[in-house]
Design a protein around this motif. Structure first.
Motif, PDB file in Angstrom:
ATOM      1  N   ALA A   1       7.835  -2.339  -6.687  1.00 48.47           N
ATOM      2  CA  ALA A   1       6.266  -2.373  -7.100  1.00 48.47           C
ATOM      3  C   ALA A   1       5.677  -3.442  -6.873  1.00 48.47           C
ATOM      4  O   ALA A   1       4.283  -3.807  -6.111  1.00 48.47           O
ATOM      5  CB  ALA A   1       6.186  -2.262  -8.423  1.00 48.47           C
ATOM      6  N   GLU A   2       6.303  -4.685  -6.877  1.00 42.87           N
ATOM      7  CA  GLU A   2       5.746  -6.069  -6.540  1.00 42.87           C
ATOM      8  C   GLU A   2       5.758  -6.149  -4.952  1.00 42.87           C
ATOM      9  O   GLU A   2       4.609  -6.555  -4.139  1.00 42.87           O
ATOM     10  CB  GLU A   2       6.466  -7.220  -6.881  1.00 42.87           C
ATOM     11  CG  GLU A   2       6.540  -7.484  -8.257  1.00 42.87           C
ATOM     12  CD  GLU A   2       7.489  -8.506  -8.829  1.00 42.87           C
ATOM     13  OE1 GLU A   2       7.357  -8.847  -9.870  1.00 42.87           O
ATOM     14  OE2 GLU A   2       8.442  -8.940  -8.190  1.00 42.87           O
TER      15      GLU A   2
ATOM     16  N   PRO B   1      -0.627  -4.634  -5.249  1.00 37.44           N
ATOM     17  CA  PRO B   1      -1.513  -3.823  -5.946  1.00 37.44           C
ATOM     18  C   PRO B   1      -2.163  -2.500  -5.537  1.00 37.44           C
ATOM     19  O   PRO B   1      -2.380  -1.698  -6.222  1.00 37.44           O
ATOM     20  CB  PRO B   1      -2.454  -4.924  -6.403  1.00 37.44           C
ATOM     21  CG  PRO B   1      -2.272  -5.897  -5.227  1.00 37.44           C
ATOM     22  CD  PRO B   1      -0.987  -5.907  -4.759  1.00 37.44           C
ATOM     23  N   THR B   2      -2.230  -2.566  -4.120  1.00 34.69           N
ATOM     24  CA  THR B   2      -2.724  -1.400  -3.503  1.00 34.69           C
ATOM     25  C   THR B   2      -1.729  -0.253  -3.525  1.00 34.69           C
ATOM     26  O   THR B   2      -1.919   0.871  -2.957  1.00 34.69           O
ATOM     27  CB  THR B   2      -3.479  -1.658  -2.083  1.00 34.69           C
ATOM     28  OG1 THR B   2      -2.142  -2.045  -1.294  1.00 34.69           O
ATOM     29  CG2 THR B   2      -4.333  -2.752  -2.158  1.00 34.69           C
ATOM     30  N   GLY B   3      -0.340  -0.580  -3.722  1.00 37.03           N
ATOM     31  CA  GLY B   3       0.839   0.521  -3.631  1.00 37.03           C
ATOM     32  C   GLY B   3       1.115   1.063  -4.889  1.00 37.03           C
ATOM     33  O   GLY B   3       0.439   0.639  -5.937  1.00 37.03           O
ATOM     34  N   ARG B   4       1.861   2.053  -5.091  1.00 33.61           N
ATOM     35  CA  ARG B   4       2.083   2.638  -6.231  1.00 33.61           C
ATOM     36  C   ARG B   4       3.686   3.133  -6.301  1.00 33.61           C
ATOM     37  O   ARG B   4       4.188   3.322  -5.621  1.00 33.61           O
ATOM     38  CB  ARG B   4       1.321   3.619  -6.818  1.00 33.61           C
ATOM     39  CG  ARG B   4       1.448   5.034  -5.924  1.00 33.61           C
ATOM     40  CD  ARG B   4       0.612   6.174  -6.285  1.00 33.61           C
ATOM     41  NE  ARG B   4       0.781   7.380  -5.637  1.00 33.61           N
ATOM     42  CZ  ARG B   4       1.376   8.377  -6.169  1.00 33.61           C
ATOM     43  NH1 ARG B   4       2.062   8.329  -7.558  1.00 33.61           N
ATOM     44  NH2 ARG B   4       1.831   9.741  -5.529  1.00 33.61           N
TER      45      ARG B   4
ATOM     46  N   GLY C   1       0.657  -0.999   0.078  1.00 30.99           N
ATOM     47  CA  GLY C   1      -0.231   0.148  -0.063  1.00 30.99           C
ATOM     48  C   GLY C   1       0.908   1.414   0.102  1.00 30.99           C
ATOM     49  O   GLY C   1       0.063   2.338  -0.074  1.00 30.99           O
TER      50      GLY C   1
ATOM     51  N   VAL D   1       4.092  -6.127 -14.159  1.00 27.22           N
ATOM     52  CA  VAL D   1       4.130  -5.258 -12.915  1.00 27.22           C
ATOM     53  C   VAL D   1       2.832  -4.276 -13.649  1.00 27.22           C
ATOM     54  O   VAL D   1       3.296  -3.589 -14.673  1.00 27.22           O
ATOM     55  CB  VAL D   1       5.480  -4.697 -12.575  1.00 27.22           C
ATOM     56  CG1 VAL D   1       5.171  -3.625 -11.726  1.00 27.22           C
ATOM     57  CG2 VAL D   1       6.126  -5.831 -12.024  1.00 27.22           C
ATOM     58  N   SER D   2       1.995  -3.932 -13.213  1.00 31.40           N
ATOM     59  CA  SER D   2       1.065  -2.786 -13.577  1.00 31.40           C
ATOM     60  C   SER D   2       1.116  -1.584 -12.498  1.00 31.40           C
ATOM     61  O   SER D   2       0.266  -0.552 -13.018  1.00 31.40           O
ATOM     62  CB  SER D   2      -0.208  -3.362 -13.895  1.00 31.40           C
ATOM     63  OG  SER D   2      -0.794  -3.715 -12.761  1.00 31.40           O
ATOM     64  N   ASN D   3       1.496  -1.633 -11.390  1.00 33.59           N
ATOM     65  CA  ASN D   3       1.572  -0.345 -10.531  1.00 33.59           C
ATOM     66  C   ASN D   3       2.616   0.450 -10.539  1.00 33.59           C
ATOM     67  O   ASN D   3       2.989   1.158  -9.486  1.00 33.59           O
ATOM     68  CB  ASN D   3       1.187  -0.974  -9.006  1.00 33.59           C
ATOM     69  CG  ASN D   3       2.423  -1.874  -8.453  1.00 33.59           C
ATOM     70  OD1 ASN D   3       3.129  -2.457  -9.255  1.00 33.59           O
ATOM     71  ND2 ASN D   3       2.400  -1.981  -7.155  1.00 33.59           N
ATOM     72  N   VAL D   4       3.347   0.674 -11.401  1.00 33.14           N
ATOM     73  CA  VAL D   4       4.343   1.510 -11.947  1.00 33.14           C
ATOM     74  C   VAL D   4       4.145   2.485 -12.959  1.00 33.14           C
ATOM     75  O   VAL D   4       3.648   2.050 -14.024  1.00 33.14           O
ATOM     76  CB  VAL D   4       5.605   0.465 -11.641  1.00 33.14           C
ATOM     77  CG1 VAL D   4       5.697  -0.309 -12.816  1.00 33.14           C
ATOM     78  CG2 VAL D   4       6.853   1.665 -11.749  1.00 33.14           C
TER      79      VAL D   4
ATOM     80  N   ALA E   1       3.366   4.375  -1.047  1.00 31.23           N
ATOM     81  CA  ALA E   1       3.776   5.136  -2.422  1.00 31.23           C
ATOM     82  C   ALA E   1       5.214   5.262  -2.549  1.00 31.23           C
ATOM     83  O   ALA E   1       5.552   5.844  -1.441  1.00 31.23           O
ATOM     84  CB  ALA E   1       2.914   6.258  -2.489  1.00 31.23           C
TER      85      ALA E   1
END
Length: 271
Positions: free
Chosen positions: A57-58, A62-65, A39, A88-91, A41
């Motif tokens: 990122a991993e 998924p709740t983090g960025r 979670g 990886v999609s949260n970056v 940032a």
């Protein structure tokens, strides 16, 4: 805040990226790992090809960025491809200069910089800017090598010359190759009062490690921005660079070859 950006001493040609792509949280940011939680940032400054970035990122899930920045758009494109291939999609990857980050005060829980402060024109100012975008209670994490601590066996005059040449070029470019020992001092000058300082090493001693490390430096000293600067500034000619390259390959082939280097590390908490 902005400042003049020195030339990046290594450049981004293949032998350099070959080294950068080997970097992971385990071998380059283990000191930061206990601070990472789902979670959060995270801002990754000077992310290069994104191998550490993707793991960060991993780890925040998924709740983090994660926002990853570099001054090279070309390198960022490569990093984005790597993250996508890894799933990886949260970056997000953005061009930015650490001397003037385009982010709000306190926007990130963690700000990370690996092998960055040795190359910037104003490392204290860079740390102040990293501090600015860190939330209260968050941490700025920085790790830099200290070139003067590099040591090896067998003794090799070509490697002695390589080290002296690199340190001269790095300083001519406005950087500080012996940054590791200075991180604690720089962090305190930047306004941090809660700083944990430490160190870790990279060591190359197995035949496989020597072949990889010696081979990439044998290539870098003749085919990178370092080589171009050495010749352009009159510090060495191509013939000498070829001799240094051969010296690296001789070292790599030595059955008792050993190479180690010290890195300084700081975790600076934002009050």
């Amino acid at each position: 805040m902005t400042g003049p950006q020195p030339a990046y001493t290594h450049g981004h040609r293949e032998p350099v990226l070959r080294s950068h792509r080997s970097r992971t949280v385990a071998n380059s940011a283990a000191y930061l790992r206990p601070e990472l939680r789902p979670g959060q940032a995270v801002l990754d400054v000077g992310c290069g090809p994104g191998t550490i970035t993707a793991e960060l990122a991993e780890l925040v899930g998924p709740t983090g960025r994660v926002v990853a920045v570099d001054t090279s758009a070309e390198v960022l494109e490569s990093a984005a491809r790597y993250a996508a291939e890894r799933g990886v999609s949260n970056v997000v990857f953005e061009v930015a200069d650490v001397h003037g980050l385009p982010y709000a005060d306190g926007e990130f829980d963690v700000v990370h910089a690996h092998q960055v402060l040795q190359h910037v024109s104003d490392p204290v100012g860079a740390l102040r800017e990293m501090r600015r975008v860190t939330a209260a209670g968050g941490v700025v994490a920085a790790r830099d090598v200290d070139y003067a601590t590099m040591t090896w066996w067998p003794q090799a005059p070509e490697l002695d010359r390589w080290l002296a040449l690199y340190r001269r070029i790095a300083r001519a470019n406005g950087g500080e190759p012996d940054a590791g020992r200075r991180l604690l001092s720089w962090a305190r000058e930047a306004g941090f009062t809660d700083v944990t300082a430490g160190s870790s090493t990279w060591t190359y001693a197995t035949p496989e490690q020597r072949e990889w490390w010696g081979g990439l430096w044998a290539d870098r000293i003749v085919a990178s921005d370092i080589a171009d600067a050495a010749v352009a500034d009159g510090y060495a000619d191509r013939a000498e660079l070829e001799r240094i390259s051969a010296g690296w390959r001789d070292w790599a082939a030595a059955g008792d070859g050993w190479f180690a280097m010290l890195h300084g590390e700081v975790l600076a908490r934002r009050s």
